[in-house]
Design a protein around this motif. Structure first.
Motif, PDB file in Angstrom:
ATOM      1  N   ARG A  24       0.858  -1.190   0.000  1.00  0.00           N
ATOM      2  CA  ARG A  24       0.000   0.000   0.000  1.00  0.00           C
ATOM      3  C   ARG A  24       0.888   1.231   0.000  1.00  0.00           C
ATOM      4  NH1 ARG A  24      -4.197   1.161   4.872  1.00  0.00           N
ATOM      5  NH2 ARG A  24      -2.215   1.491   5.946  1.00  0.00           N
ATOM      6  N   VAL A  25       0.534   2.207  -0.846  1.00  0.00           N
ATOM      7  CA  VAL A  25       1.375   3.391  -0.992  1.00  0.00           C
ATOM      8  C   VAL A  25       0.530   4.658  -1.012  1.00  0.00           C
ATOM      9  CG1 VAL A  25       3.200   2.180  -2.259  1.00  0.00           C
ATOM     10  CG2 VAL A  25       1.323   3.271  -3.527  1.00  0.00           C
ATOM     11  N   LEU A  26       1.207   5.769  -0.722  1.00  0.00           N
ATOM     12  CA  LEU A  26       0.634   7.099  -0.864  1.00  0.00           C
ATOM     13  C   LEU A  26       1.456   7.852  -1.897  1.00  0.00           C
ATOM     14  CD1 LEU A  26      -1.283   9.427   0.282  1.00  0.00           C
ATOM     15  CD2 LEU A  26       0.685  10.049   1.702  1.00  0.00           C
ATOM     16  N   PRO A  27       0.837   8.398  -2.946  1.00  0.00           N
ATOM     17  CA  PRO A  27       1.606   9.245  -3.860  1.00  0.00           C
ATOM     18  C   PRO A  27       2.150  10.457  -3.104  1.00  0.00           C
ATOM     19  CG  PRO A  27      -0.508   8.626  -4.833  1.00  0.00           C
ATOM     20  CD  PRO A  27      -0.558   8.238  -3.389  1.00  0.00           C
ATOM     21  N   ARG A  28       3.456  10.664  -3.148  1.00  0.00           N
ATOM     22  CA  ARG A  28       4.064  11.763  -2.401  1.00  0.00           C
ATOM     23  C   ARG A  28       4.266  12.997  -3.284  1.00  0.00           C
ATOM     24  NH1 ARG A  28       3.466  13.097   1.367  1.00  0.00           N
ATOM     25  NH2 ARG A  28       4.510  11.802   2.886  1.00  0.00           N
ATOM     26  N   LYS A  29       4.771  12.796  -4.502  1.00  0.00           N
ATOM     27  CA  LYS A  29       4.999  13.912  -5.415  1.00  0.00           C
ATOM     28  C   LYS A  29       4.577  13.503  -6.822  1.00  0.00           C
ATOM     29  CE  LYS A  29       8.995  15.802  -2.907  1.00  0.00           C
ATOM     30  NZ  LYS A  29      10.445  16.113  -2.992  1.00  0.00           N
ATOM     31  N   LEU A  30       4.086  14.488  -7.555  1.00  0.00           N
ATOM     32  CA  LEU A  30       3.674  14.272  -8.941  1.00  0.00           C
ATOM     33  C   LEU A  30       4.182  15.440  -9.773  1.00  0.00           C
ATOM     34  CD1 LEU A  30       1.947  12.790 -11.116  1.00  0.00           C
ATOM     35  CD2 LEU A  30       0.024  14.228 -10.371  1.00  0.00           C
ATOM     36  N   HIS A  31       4.933  15.124 -10.806  1.00  0.00           N
ATOM     37  CA  HIS A  31       5.446  16.153 -11.715  1.00  0.00           C
ATOM     38  C   HIS A  31       4.736  16.003 -13.052  1.00  0.00           C
ATOM     39  CE1 HIS A  31       9.073  17.922 -14.131  1.00  0.00           C
ATOM     40  NE2 HIS A  31       8.096  18.797 -13.974  1.00  0.00           N
ATOM     41  N   ILE A  32       4.001  17.037 -13.456  1.00  0.00           N
ATOM     42  CA  ILE A  32       3.255  17.020 -14.705  1.00  0.00           C
ATOM     43  C   ILE A  32       3.874  18.025 -15.669  1.00  0.00           C
ATOM     44  CG2 ILE A  32       1.016  17.489 -15.786  1.00  0.00           C
ATOM     45  CD1 ILE A  32      -0.326  16.504 -13.295  1.00  0.00           C
ATOM     46  N   LYS A  33       3.981  17.635 -16.923  1.00  0.00           N
ATOM     47  CA  LYS A  33       4.558  18.508 -17.939  1.00  0.00           C
ATOM     48  C   LYS A  33       3.730  19.781 -18.074  1.00  0.00           C
ATOM     49  CE  LYS A  33       6.216  18.471 -22.711  1.00  0.00           C
ATOM     50  NZ  LYS A  33       6.328  17.666 -23.958  1.00  0.00           N
ATOM     51  N   ALA A  34       4.408  20.920 -18.100  1.00  0.00           N
ATOM     52  CA  ALA A  34       3.729  22.214 -18.174  1.00  0.00           C
ATOM     53  C   ALA A  34       2.822  22.297 -19.398  1.00  0.00           C
ATOM     54  CB  ALA A  34       4.763  23.334 -18.214  1.00  0.00           C
ATOM     55  N   SER A  35       1.643  22.851 -19.195  1.00  0.00           N
ATOM     56  CA  SER A  35       0.628  23.071 -20.244  1.00  0.00           C
ATOM     57  C   SER A  35       0.031  21.774 -20.796  1.00  0.00           C
ATOM     58  CB  SER A  35       1.191  23.909 -21.407  1.00  0.00           C
ATOM     59  OG  SER A  35       2.110  23.146 -22.185  1.00  0.00           O
ATOM     60  N   THR A  36       0.336  20.658 -20.168  1.00  0.00           N
ATOM     61  CA  THR A  36      -0.265  19.383 -20.575  1.00  0.00           C
ATOM     62  C   THR A  36      -0.710  18.636 -19.329  1.00  0.00           C
ATOM     63  OG1 THR A  36       1.691  17.958 -20.424  1.00  0.00           O
ATOM     64  CG2 THR A  36       1.445  19.288 -22.429  1.00  0.00           C
ATOM     65  N   ASP A  37      -1.342  17.475 -19.536  1.00  0.00           N
ATOM     66  CA  ASP A  37      -1.731  16.634 -18.401  1.00  0.00           C
ATOM     67  C   ASP A  37      -0.912  15.345 -18.379  1.00  0.00           C
ATOM     68  OD1 ASP A  37      -2.744  15.506 -20.672  1.00  0.00           O
ATOM     69  OD2 ASP A  37      -4.787  15.228 -19.916  1.00  0.00           O
ATOM     70  N   ILE A  38       0.279  15.392 -18.971  1.00  0.00           N
ATOM     71  CA  ILE A  38       1.125  14.199 -19.055  1.00  0.00           C
ATOM     72  C   ILE A  38       2.016  14.108 -17.818  1.00  0.00           C
ATOM     73  CG2 ILE A  38       2.930  13.027 -20.379  1.00  0.00           C
ATOM     74  CD1 ILE A  38       1.912  14.469 -22.860  1.00  0.00           C
ATOM     75  N   PRO A  39       1.908  13.026 -17.025  1.00  0.00           N
ATOM     76  CA  PRO A  39       2.776  12.867 -15.847  1.00  0.00           C
ATOM     77  C   PRO A  39       4.204  12.515 -16.263  1.00  0.00           C
ATOM     78  CG  PRO A  39       1.362  10.946 -16.120  1.00  0.00           C
ATOM     79  CD  PRO A  39       0.933  11.929 -17.162  1.00  0.00           C
ATOM     80  N   LEU A  40       5.176  13.191 -15.639  1.00  0.00           N
ATOM     81  CA  LEU A  40       6.581  12.957 -15.956  1.00  0.00           C
ATOM     82  C   LEU A  40       7.272  12.105 -14.904  1.00  0.00           C
ATOM     83  CD1 LEU A  40       7.617  16.519 -17.203  1.00  0.00           C
ATOM     84  CD2 LEU A  40       6.948  14.539 -18.573  1.00  0.00           C
ATOM     85  N   ASN A  41       6.923  12.297 -13.649  1.00  0.00           N
ATOM     86  CA  ASN A  41       7.513  11.527 -12.548  1.00  0.00           C
ATOM     87  C   ASN A  41       6.480  11.374 -11.438  1.00  0.00           C
ATOM     88  OD1 ASN A  41       9.907  13.498 -13.586  1.00  0.00           O
ATOM     89  ND2 ASN A  41      10.710  11.451 -13.175  1.00  0.00           N
ATOM     90  N   VAL A  42       6.532  10.258 -10.749  1.00  0.00           N
ATOM     91  CA  VAL A  42       5.698  10.045  -9.568  1.00  0.00           C
ATOM     92  C   VAL A  42       6.568   9.442  -8.475  1.00  0.00           C
ATOM     93  CG1 VAL A  42       3.574   9.083  -8.626  1.00  0.00           C
ATOM     94  CG2 VAL A  42       3.746   9.509 -11.079  1.00  0.00           C
ATOM     95  N   THR A  43       6.425   9.967  -7.276  1.00  0.00           N
ATOM     96  CA  THR A  43       7.096   9.400  -6.110  1.00  0.00           C
ATOM     97  C   THR A  43       6.045   8.831  -5.172  1.00  0.00           C
ATOM     98  OG1 THR A  43       8.926  10.979  -6.236  1.00  0.00           O
ATOM     99  CG2 THR A  43       8.584   9.887  -4.131  1.00  0.00           C
ATOM    100  N   PHE A  44       6.227   7.582  -4.774  1.00  0.00           N
ATOM    101  CA  PHE A  44       5.316   6.924  -3.844  1.00  0.00           C
ATOM    102  C   PHE A  44       6.033   6.673  -2.525  1.00  0.00           C
ATOM    103  CE2 PHE A  44       3.985   5.509  -8.095  1.00  0.00           C
ATOM    104  CZ  PHE A  44       2.638   5.818  -8.089  1.00  0.00           C
ATOM    105  N   ILE A  45       5.249   6.602  -1.468  1.00  0.00           N
ATOM    106  CA  ILE A  45       5.790   6.286  -0.154  1.00  0.00           C
ATOM    107  C   ILE A  45       4.989   5.118   0.418  1.00  0.00           C
ATOM    108  CG2 ILE A  45       4.336   7.954   1.072  1.00  0.00           C
ATOM    109  CD1 ILE A  45       6.784   8.545   2.828  1.00  0.00           C
ATOM    110  N   ARG A  46       5.670   4.121   0.959  1.00  0.00           N
ATOM    111  CA  ARG A  46       4.980   2.960   1.527  1.00  0.00           C
ATOM    112  C   ARG A  46       4.147   3.396   2.729  1.00  0.00           C
ATOM    113  NH1 ARG A  46       9.965   1.051  -0.203  1.00  0.00           N
ATOM    114  NH2 ARG A  46       9.851  -0.689  -1.664  1.00  0.00           N
ATOM    115  N   ALA A  47       2.969   2.793   2.852  1.00  0.00           N
ATOM    116  CA  ALA A  47       2.029   3.243   3.885  1.00  0.00           C
ATOM    117  C   ALA A  47       1.485   2.067   4.697  1.00  0.00           C
ATOM    118  CB  ALA A  47       0.877   4.006   3.238  1.00  0.00           C
ATOM    119  N   PRO A  48       2.324   1.404   5.480  1.00  0.00           N
ATOM    120  CA  PRO A  48       1.821   0.351   6.373  1.00  0.00           C
ATOM    121  C   PRO A  48       0.967   0.965   7.480  1.00  0.00           C
ATOM    122  CG  PRO A  48       4.107   0.827   6.884  1.00  0.00           C
ATOM    123  CD  PRO A  48       3.780   1.613   5.644  1.00  0.00           C
ATOM    124  N   SER A  49       0.226   0.134   8.178  1.00  0.00           N
ATOM    125  CA  SER A  49      -0.703   0.635   9.196  1.00  0.00           C
ATOM    126  C   SER A  49      -0.005   1.396  10.314  1.00  0.00           C
ATOM    127  CB  SER A  49      -1.507  -0.531   9.785  1.00  0.00           C
ATOM    128  OG  SER A  49      -2.418  -1.044   8.825  1.00  0.00           O
TER     129      SER A  49
END
Length: 263
Positions: free
Chosen positions: A140-165
């Motif tokens: 189970r993870v939580l998206p920590r950071k999302l980098h989207i290309k300027a003026s578009t909706d295309i994701p360039l990078n995603v950082t996830f963090i593990r989310a144990p209880s």
């Protein structure tokens, strides 16, 4: 001027657990972990994630990182990503390089909205290849950071963090404003000045709120709500100042209220 609200609720196991945390778990909180206690649950009346939006994000391992490798991944429809181990991943925790499907991330962000995507837990399933049934890691993870290309909706990078209880995670929780139709100030023709759209909390992983409701139903002209007025699960810890403004009902300018002189 702002409203100060007192919220009375019945004692519950969650409140008792919170008290136990404050007395015996200081060291664990310092390391962003909960002690091994009874799991927390969402309380009645508080927002909880809608299960119809549950989705497993598929990923494959990525051996190396770098600008050229990332560009190659994007050209074949994949988003270069990283999974960290809780909040200390950037300091050498259990880091895994992965790639996820561009279309899946793009669809989730478009459907949920960026701030809601970054405050929602997902199951992440890392496979040897996308078409394989061989699972390398399922977590189970939580998206920590999302980098989207300027003026578009295309994701360039995603950082996830593990989310144990047992994890305590810093989350920018989105705000949803309600009660505009009955707000005394807004009914008089005043306007809402939205100062904050998210608020940062330290959240137990099992009860990360999908959003926080901001009730405007009692706000009159000149009144405001601050972060300390927000009603949340008692186990959430506000990281920002309690006195920081969230929104304010702004009156019309004098020039706007005076009738224009006829020429």
């Amino acid at each position: 001027m702002y409203l100060h609200r007192h919220v009375l609720t019945k004692p519950s196991s969650s409140f008792l657990l919170l008290r136990h945390l404050s007395l015996s778990a200081a060291a664990a909180l310092h390391h962003h972990e909960l002690p091994d206690l009874q799991p927390l649950t969402y309380l009645p009346g508080f927002p909880r994630p809608n299960p119809k939006h549950d989705e497993t994000i598929l990923a494959i391992p990525r051996a190396i990182s770098g600008k050229n490798i990332s560009e190659k991944e994007r050209k074949v429809g994949r988003v270069p990503s990283i999974v960290f181990e809780q909040e200390d991943g950037q300091h050498g925790g259990n880091k895994r390089l992965i790639s996820v499907r561009t279309n899946q991330i793009k669809k989730l962000v478009k459907h949920l909205g960026e701030s809601f995507f970054l405050s929602r837990l997902f199951e992440l399933e890392v496979r040897s290849v996308f078409e394989s049934e061989e699972i390398v890691e399922k977590v189970r993870v939580l998206p920590r950071k999302l980098h989207i290309k300027a003026s578009t909706d295309i994701p360039l990078n995603v950082t996830f963090i593990r989310a144990p209880s047992n994890a305590l995670l810093k989350v920018d929780v989105p705000l949803v404003f309600i009660g505009e139709d009955v707000s005394p100030g807004l009914k008089k023709g005043a306007s809402l000045n939205t100062i904050k759209r998210t608020v940062k909390y330290l959240c137990p992983a099992d009860i990360i709120p999908p959003y926080i409701e901001v009730d405007l139903s009692e706000l009159d002209v000149g009144q405001k709500l601050v972060m300390g007025d927000l009603i949340v699960h008692p186990a959430l810890k506000l990281i920002q100042s309690r006195d920081e403004a969230v929104c304010k009902i702004m009156g019309q300018r004098v020039s706007e209220t005076q009738p224009k002189k006829s020429k």
